[in-house]
Design an enzyme around this catalytic site. Structure first.
Site, PDB file in Angstrom:
ATOM      1  N   ASP A 105       2.836 -11.214  -2.154  1.00 54.06           N
ATOM      2  CA  ASP A 105       1.727 -11.329  -3.098  1.00 54.06           C
ATOM      3  C   ASP A 105       0.440 -10.906  -2.396  1.00 54.06           C
ATOM      4  O   ASP A 105       0.467 -10.426  -1.261  1.00 54.06           O
ATOM      5  CB  ASP A 105       1.637 -12.733  -3.693  1.00 54.06           C
ATOM      6  CG  ASP A 105       1.250 -13.785  -2.671  1.00 54.06           C
ATOM      7  OD1 ASP A 105       1.452 -13.541  -1.465  1.00 54.06           O
ATOM      8  OD2 ASP A 105       0.758 -14.858  -3.057  1.00 54.06           O
ATOM      9  N   ASP A 126       1.489 -14.797   1.489  1.00 52.98           N
ATOM     10  CA  ASP A 126       2.086 -16.064   1.907  1.00 52.98           C
ATOM     11  C   ASP A 126       3.336 -16.397   1.098  1.00 52.98           C
ATOM     12  O   ASP A 126       3.962 -17.428   1.319  1.00 52.98           O
ATOM     13  CB  ASP A 126       1.072 -17.209   1.837  1.00 52.98           C
ATOM     14  CG  ASP A 126       0.601 -17.522   0.422  1.00 52.98           C
ATOM     15  OD1 ASP A 126       0.904 -16.743  -0.505  1.00 52.98           O
ATOM     16  OD2 ASP A 126      -0.082 -18.555   0.250  1.00 52.98           O
ATOM     17  N   ASP A 169      -2.023 -12.255  -0.850  1.00 50.50           N
ATOM     18  CA  ASP A 169      -2.387 -12.735   0.492  1.00 50.50           C
ATOM     19  C   ASP A 169      -1.167 -12.919   1.383  1.00 50.50           C
ATOM     20  O   ASP A 169      -1.282 -13.442   2.491  1.00 50.50           O
ATOM     21  CB  ASP A 169      -3.217 -14.014   0.417  1.00 50.50           C
ATOM     22  CG  ASP A 169      -2.432 -15.213  -0.097  1.00 50.50           C
ATOM     23  OD1 ASP A 169      -1.418 -15.021  -0.797  1.00 50.50           O
ATOM     24  OD2 ASP A 169      -2.832 -16.355   0.198  1.00 50.50           O
ATOM     25  N   SER A 208      -4.959 -15.254  -3.855  1.00 50.43           N
ATOM     26  CA  SER A 208      -3.507 -15.159  -3.776  1.00 50.43           C
ATOM     27  C   SER A 208      -2.948 -14.180  -4.807  1.00 50.43           C
ATOM     28  O   SER A 208      -3.227 -12.995  -4.758  1.00 50.43           O
ATOM     29  CB  SER A 208      -2.906 -16.554  -3.923  1.00 50.43           C
ATOM     30  OG  SER A 208      -1.533 -16.558  -3.665  1.00 50.43           O
TER      31      SER A 208
END
Length: 444
Positions: free
Chosen positions: A241, A245, A243, A102
């Site tokens: 960010d 999400d 990833d 992440s």
């Protein structure tokens, strides 16, 4: 049961150190495969990843582990976490796997899973996997080994899904938008989504090299986006960010809007169209101003533990649709099964376009309380809960703030950090109380 490997968002750590090693990844996939085969004869899993260089190594190890347990694998390549969740459901797969840490820097990586319905899996499933990890491997016989293929159009399918959540009668034509993908999983996707909906797009943070994910860009480092929006006289800036999400947004003046504010905009947009919004779920960190503003509009508000999985669980318990965190993990369960930075940004832009108002105008009646968050690095084995100096500092802060503020001290679920948060009506008071507690934590 205490989990040995799983944290609040899957398994995460520094690459090359347990458990983020290729041998553990192989064993993990084999254990997950055995759990899947208890109820399915021939499971299929999808594997997506972000842009960290270690993703290649972990992807190969996971692929081998699943194949060795008799599980077929579909490789998606670099794809946002919510894209993996969507395709897991759309492809009728048994499980989705994401290789990502992440918002963490590139030396870290992680592995997390989505159910066949595209949702985060419960603690009980993770405990079942950990129990399987303790058992010796049982390799599938040669005729039952799994196979692997690649889904070449995974990114295109996800782009179309994101666009489908934006109102058909609206367009982004006439808007200049800066998109910052944090050199992460959405680098080749995010600019296309907004461009194909009509916006003039300037991309930053879209040149990954395997080592630069989240480095001075993205939702956790929005200064680069603020500068780019101002320098290019853009209407909006969108920061994801690594990833994708989570999301943060910037307006034409360079003002940054966090997840709490964006969540309120999403709720208010539905209320403006006379949609029924019975309640919203935030977290222990959600700004009190948002809670009070929602309650003034007759919308119930509940706080879950920090972590989008806990927001989701509370939404499911209450049968509500909207929730999120100040970090930018936002949930709209009638749009997607999990937090999605791109879809959240589209919902906010839709509210602005439909109303003809800027973000600042939509949030004029919701001035956030000053909130200070300090991170204190914990030493190995350090138990902050038994620190009497910190306990006294917490009690003193709570007594000083009374009903006009909040104190939250908690351990991070993903890093060796103690997070100290203070919310107050005056910034100076919030800073003072937070610093006292942080100093007390370091002293312990």
């Amino acid at each position: 049961m205490t989990r040995k490997y799983f944290g609040t968002d899957g398994i995460r750590g520094t690459v090359g150190q347990s458990p983020i090693t290729p041998d553990f990844a192989l064993r993990l996939a084999h254990a997950v495969g055995r759990v899947l085969r208890r109820t399915q004869e021939r499971p299929t899993v999808l594997i997506g990843k972000d842009t960290r260089i270690s993703g290649y190594m972990l992807e190969s190890a996971l692929e081998s582990g699943f194949n060795s347990a008799g599980v077929d694998v579909v490789l998606l390549g670099p794809l946002p976490t919510p894209g993996v969740a969507y395709l897991t459901r759309a492809q009728r797969a048994s499980l989705g796997v994401v290789i990502s840490a992440s918002h963490n820097p590139y030396p870290d990586n992680g592995i997390k899973f989505f159910s066949a319905q595209g949702t985060k899996l419960p603690d009980a499933w993770e405990e079942e996997v950990e129990a399987a990890l303790e058992q010796p491997p049982v390799w599938a016989d040669s005729a039952s080994l799994g196979k692997t293929r690649r889904l070449d159009d995974a990114a295109g399918r996800y782009i179309e899904f994101c666009k489908s959540t934006f109102a058909n009668d609206l367009t982004l034509r006439g808007l200049k938008i800066v998109v910052d993908a944090a050199h992460g999983a959405a680098y080749h996707i995010a600019p296309k989504v907004f461009h194909e909906l009509g916006a003039e797009v300037m991309a930053i943070g879209c040149a990954p090299d395997g080592l630069n994910i989240n480095h001075q860009v993205g939702a956790t480092h929005p200064d680069a986006l603020v500068r780019a929006v101002r320098a290019n006289h853009a209407d909006y800036g969108i920061a994801l960010d690594g990833d994708a999400d989570r999301v943060q947004m910037v307006d034409a003046a360079g003002r940054l809007f966090n997840g709490d504010e964006l969540l309120y905009v999403m709720v208010a947009a539905r209320l403006a169209r006379d949609e029924h919004v019975p309640g919203v779920v935030g977290t222990l960190m959600t700004n009190m101003a948002v809670e009070e503003a929602l309650q003034r509009r007759g919308v119930k508000f509940m706080r879950a533990k920090v972590g989008d999985r806990y927001v989701l669980e509370e939404l499911q318990r209450q049968h509500w649709l909207l929730g999120g965190e100040g970090s930018g993990h936002l949930l709209a369960l009638d749009r997607h099964t999990t937090g999605d930075g791109l879809i959240s940004a589209l919902q906010v832009l839709q509210a602005c376009v439909r109303s003809g108002k800027t973000l600042a105008q939509l949030l004029a009646d919701v001035p956030l309380f000053p909130q200070v968050l300090l991170n204190v690095r914990l030493n190995p084995g350090q138990d902050w809960k038994t620190n009497p100096v910190l306990a006294d500092a917490i009690r003193d802060a709570e007594a000083e703030l009374g009903a006009h503020g909040r104190v939250l001290v908690r351990a991070s679920g993903t890093e060796p950090l103690l997070r100290v948060m203070v919310e107050a009506r005056e910034a100076e008071q919030a800073n003072r109380c937070a610093q006292r507690m942080a100093d007390a934590a370091r002293a312990g």
